[in-house]
Design an enzyme around this catalytic site. Structure first.
Site, mmCIF file in Angstrom:
data_model
loop_
_atom_site.group_PDB
_atom_site.id
_atom_site.type_symbol
_atom_site.label_atom_id
_atom_site.label_comp_id
_atom_site.label_asym_id
_atom_site.label_seq_id
_atom_site.Cartn_x
_atom_site.Cartn_y
_atom_site.Cartn_z
ATOM 1 N N ASP A 132 0.661 -0.992 -0.107
ATOM 2 C CA ASP A 132 -0.049 0.182 0.011
ATOM 3 C C ASP A 132 0.559 1.454 0.376
ATOM 4 O OD1 ASP A 132 -2.389 -1.427 0.324
ATOM 5 O OD2 ASP A 132 -2.718 -1.036 2.229
ATOM 6 N N MET A 133 0.629 2.390 -0.512
ATOM 7 C CA MET A 133 1.362 3.508 -0.517
ATOM 8 C C MET A 133 0.601 4.476 0.553
ATOM 9 S SD MET A 133 3.954 5.251 -1.223
ATOM 10 C CE MET A 133 3.605 4.723 -3.337
ATOM 11 N N ARG A 182 -1.527 -0.864 -8.328
ATOM 12 C CA ARG A 182 -2.891 -0.162 -8.012
ATOM 13 C C ARG A 182 -3.324 1.154 -8.788
ATOM 14 N NH1 ARG A 182 -3.720 -1.027 -1.959
ATOM 15 N NH2 ARG A 182 -4.403 -2.898 -2.292
ATOM 16 N N LYS A 185 -6.897 6.924 -5.812
ATOM 17 C CA LYS A 185 -6.932 8.785 -5.346
ATOM 18 C C LYS A 185 -6.137 9.626 -4.628
ATOM 19 C CE LYS A 185 -11.331 10.216 -6.876
ATOM 20 N NZ LYS A 185 -12.605 11.351 -6.774
HETATM 21 C C1 LIG Z 1 -9.235 -1.453 -2.592
HETATM 22 C C2 LIG Z 1 -8.471 0.279 -2.675
HETATM 23 C C3 LIG Z 1 -7.126 0.325 -1.908
HETATM 24 C C4 LIG Z 1 -7.196 1.545 -1.926
HETATM 25 N N1 LIG Z 1 -5.842 1.879 -0.814
HETATM 26 C C5 LIG Z 1 -4.919 2.657 -0.884
HETATM 27 C C6 LIG Z 1 -3.370 3.440 -0.461
HETATM 28 O O1 LIG Z 1 -2.860 2.116 -0.741
HETATM 29 N N2 LIG Z 1 -3.164 4.212 -0.305
HETATM 30 C C7 LIG Z 1 -4.408 5.717 -0.581
HETATM 31 O O2 LIG Z 1 -3.899 7.404 0.112
HETATM 32 N N3 LIG Z 1 -5.834 4.983 -0.390
HETATM 33 C C8 LIG Z 1 -5.747 4.475 -0.724
HETATM 34 N N4 LIG Z 1 -7.606 3.737 -0.858
HETATM 35 C C9 LIG Z 1 -8.260 4.796 -0.426
HETATM 36 C C10 LIG Z 1 -8.511 5.606 -1.693
HETATM 37 O O3 LIG Z 1 -7.448 6.662 -2.070
HETATM 38 C C11 LIG Z 1 -9.504 6.857 -2.124
HETATM 39 O O4 LIG Z 1 -9.592 7.391 -0.626
HETATM 40 C C12 LIG Z 1 -10.919 6.498 -1.931
HETATM 41 O O5 LIG Z 1 -10.754 5.076 -2.824
HETATM 42 C C13 LIG Z 1 -11.917 7.644 -1.850
HETATM 43 O O6 LIG Z 1 -11.709 7.483 -3.017
HETATM 44 P P1 LIG Z 1 -12.651 7.183 -4.603
HETATM 45 O O7 LIG Z 1 -11.664 7.569 -5.914
HETATM 46 O O8 LIG Z 1 -13.635 6.134 -3.716
HETATM 47 O O9 LIG Z 1 -13.901 8.713 -5.193
HETATM 48 P P2 LIG Z 1 -14.082 9.790 -3.558
HETATM 49 O O10 LIG Z 1 -14.616 10.369 -4.886
HETATM 50 O O11 LIG Z 1 -13.676 9.726 -1.970
HETATM 51 O O12 LIG Z 1 -15.880 8.544 -3.422
HETATM 52 C C14 LIG Z 1 -16.668 8.642 -5.079
HETATM 53 C C15 LIG Z 1 -17.617 7.830 -4.045
HETATM 54 O O13 LIG Z 1 -17.876 6.434 -3.267
HETATM 55 C C16 LIG Z 1 -18.247 6.866 -2.121
HETATM 56 N N5 LIG Z 1 -17.750 6.811 -0.918
HETATM 57 C C17 LIG Z 1 -16.369 6.787 -0.872
HETATM 58 N N6 LIG Z 1 -15.425 6.590 0.369
HETATM 59 C C18 LIG Z 1 -15.853 6.207 1.247
HETATM 60 C C19 LIG Z 1 -16.989 5.705 2.841
HETATM 61 N N7 LIG Z 1 -16.100 5.792 3.316
HETATM 62 N N8 LIG Z 1 -18.028 5.335 2.830
HETATM 63 C C20 LIG Z 1 -19.272 5.216 2.347
HETATM 64 N N9 LIG Z 1 -19.035 5.867 0.633
HETATM 65 C C21 LIG Z 1 -17.482 6.306 0.736
HETATM 66 C C22 LIG Z 1 -19.661 8.183 -2.059
HETATM 67 O O14 LIG Z 1 -20.498 7.483 -2.888
HETATM 68 C C23 LIG Z 1 -18.761 8.669 -2.646
HETATM 69 O O15 LIG Z 1 -19.088 9.509 -3.548
HETATM 70 C C24 LIG Z 1 -7.394 2.433 -1.661
HETATM 71 C C25 LIG Z 1 -9.510 2.430 -2.251
HETATM 72 C C26 LIG Z 1 -9.297 1.229 -2.683
HETATM 73 C C27 LIG Z 1 -10.898 1.042 -3.298
#
Ligand SMILES: Cc1cc2nc3c(=O)[nH]c(=O)nc-3n(C[C@H](O)[C@H](O)[C@H](O)COP(=O)(O)OP(=O)(O)OC[C@H]3O[C@@H](n4cnc5c(N)ncnc54)[C@H](O)[C@@H]3O)c2cc1C
Length: 312
Positions: A132-133, A182, A185
């Site tokens: 992970d990052m 992976r 955002k």
């Molecule tokens: C499999 C996976 C691994 C990840 N690994 C890392 C990593 O190693 N390092 C890192 O910095 N980040 C990691 N992330 C987190 C990522 O960076 C984002 O913070 C997170 O995925 C929210 O961004 P989004 O692209 O879903 O967009 P967003 O615009 O944040 O979310 C889109 C929509 O998803 C829904 N949503 C998002 N989050 C939630 C929540 N917590 N509860 C309920 N609904 C929600 C909402 O409906 C929102 O409008 C990971 C995410 C995933 C899916």
């Protein structure tokens, strides 16, 4: 709750602001949906449910920022035991790890040795390790450890964060080595000097990096719940003619389950990130900050202010 323009309400902001002062059991109550439970058995049970729903999994033993060697060795050993348990249960042998839980904050060599031991065990079991990052102070060290791991192993991947400005260059460099990446955002709040803030700019940065990685032949974990990005990614793989074996969608446990079902039903592979363990606090507060509406909704319900309850 969000208003029509997607702004978070004052009440929800207040709840999130109060989170650091909240008793841990209350944070635990809010965040139950994001965590499979405390034990390996809980996580394996979740993996079975997800498999029945057509999803793959990656498991994460919660915990980060370990500062003593013994602690990091314990994390490594817990993962070394987890992989065979996953294999025995017929679950995907796929784990995600936080480099600072493996000792990155102590020494990069020490973390490398710990992660290398896990990657070696995973290889013997036909398994995979995703590094992970974490926050931007760890990006260089994490990418350097990843490059070293790749010297003798293919069953290891890393993560890029579209919010970071450097990601445009990192994606090109990783595509060149056909790294398994992976793309997300990025969850950490970083200084403006190194990180985009605007939602649309982050989306464009995401799609640009995705295209660079796919064109370069990298295997990509498309990690997002953003419907627009999911749709654009589907168009992109179609337009580039990328085989379905070359990418997968990834989502977090407890988030946007309907979108998850749509992706699976349209024949794309999807992996769910399944965190479990006793160190749930930091992970939970990050998830709740992402979703202030949910914390606010539950708080309203507890306080008897929810519209549903008032109607009852
Ligand atoms: C499999 C996976 C691994 C990840 N690994 C890392 C990593 O190693 N390092 C890192 O910095 N980040 C990691 N992330 C987190 C990522 O960076 C984002 O913070 C997170 O995925 C929210 O961004 P989004 O692209 O879903 O967009 P967003 O615009 O944040 O979310 C889109 C929509 O998803 C829904 N949503 C998002 N989050 C939630 C929540 N917590 N509860 C309920 N609904 C929600 C909402 O409906 C929102 O409008 C990971 C995410 C995933 C899916």
């Amino acid at each position: 709750m969000h208003d029509r323009e997607g702004r978070v309400s004052v009440f929800d902001r207040l709840i999130i602001g109060l989170m650091p002062a909240m008793p841990r059991p209350l944070v635990g109550y809010f965040s139950k949906r994001y965590i499979a439970g405390k034990t390996v058995a809980d996580a394996l049970a979740e993996a079975r449910r997800l498999r029945a729903a057509g999803c793959m999994v990656t498991m994460d033993i919660l915990g980060e920022d370990v500062r003593e060697r013994e602690g990091a060795a314990r994390v490594r050993d817990a993962y070394l035991e987890l992989l065979p348990a996953m294999a025995e249960a017929g679950a995907d042998r796929n784990v995600s790890i936080k480099p600072t839980a493996f000792g990155l904050g102590i020494s990069a060599d020490f973390a490398y040795d710990n992660i290398h031991a896990l990657v070696t065990r995973a290889r013997a079991l036909n398994g995979f390790v995703r590094v992970d990052m974490e926050d931007a102070t760890t990006t260089d060290a994490t990418l350097a450890v990843y490059r070293r791991l790749r010297e003798d192993s293919d069953n290891v991947g890393v993560v890029l964060q579209a919010a970071l400005r450097r990601t445009v260059a990192d994606a090109a460099a990783l595509a060149e080595m056909r790294a398994n990446v992976r793309l997300c955002k990025g969850i950490y709040i970083e200084p403006y000097a190194i990180s985009w803030r605007d939602r649309e700019v982050i989306r464009r940065s995401y799609l640009y990096a995705l295209e660079v990685l796919l064109r370069g032949g990298s295997y990509v974990g498309i990690a997002t719940h953003d419907e627009l990005l999911v749709a654009e990614a589907m168009h992109l793989v179609h337009r580039l003619g990328v085989d379905r074996s070359q990418y997968e969608f990834q989502m977090l446990l407890g988030v946007t389950e309907r979108l998850r079902q749509v992706v699976v039903a349209s024949g794309h592979r999807l992996r769910v990130y399944v965190p479990f363990g006793k160190e749930w606090y930091a992970y939970s507060t990050r998830r709740l900050r992402e979703n202030p509406g949910m914390a606010g909704m539950i708080a309203r319900d507890i306080l008897g202010l929810s519209p549903d309850r008032r109607r009852r």
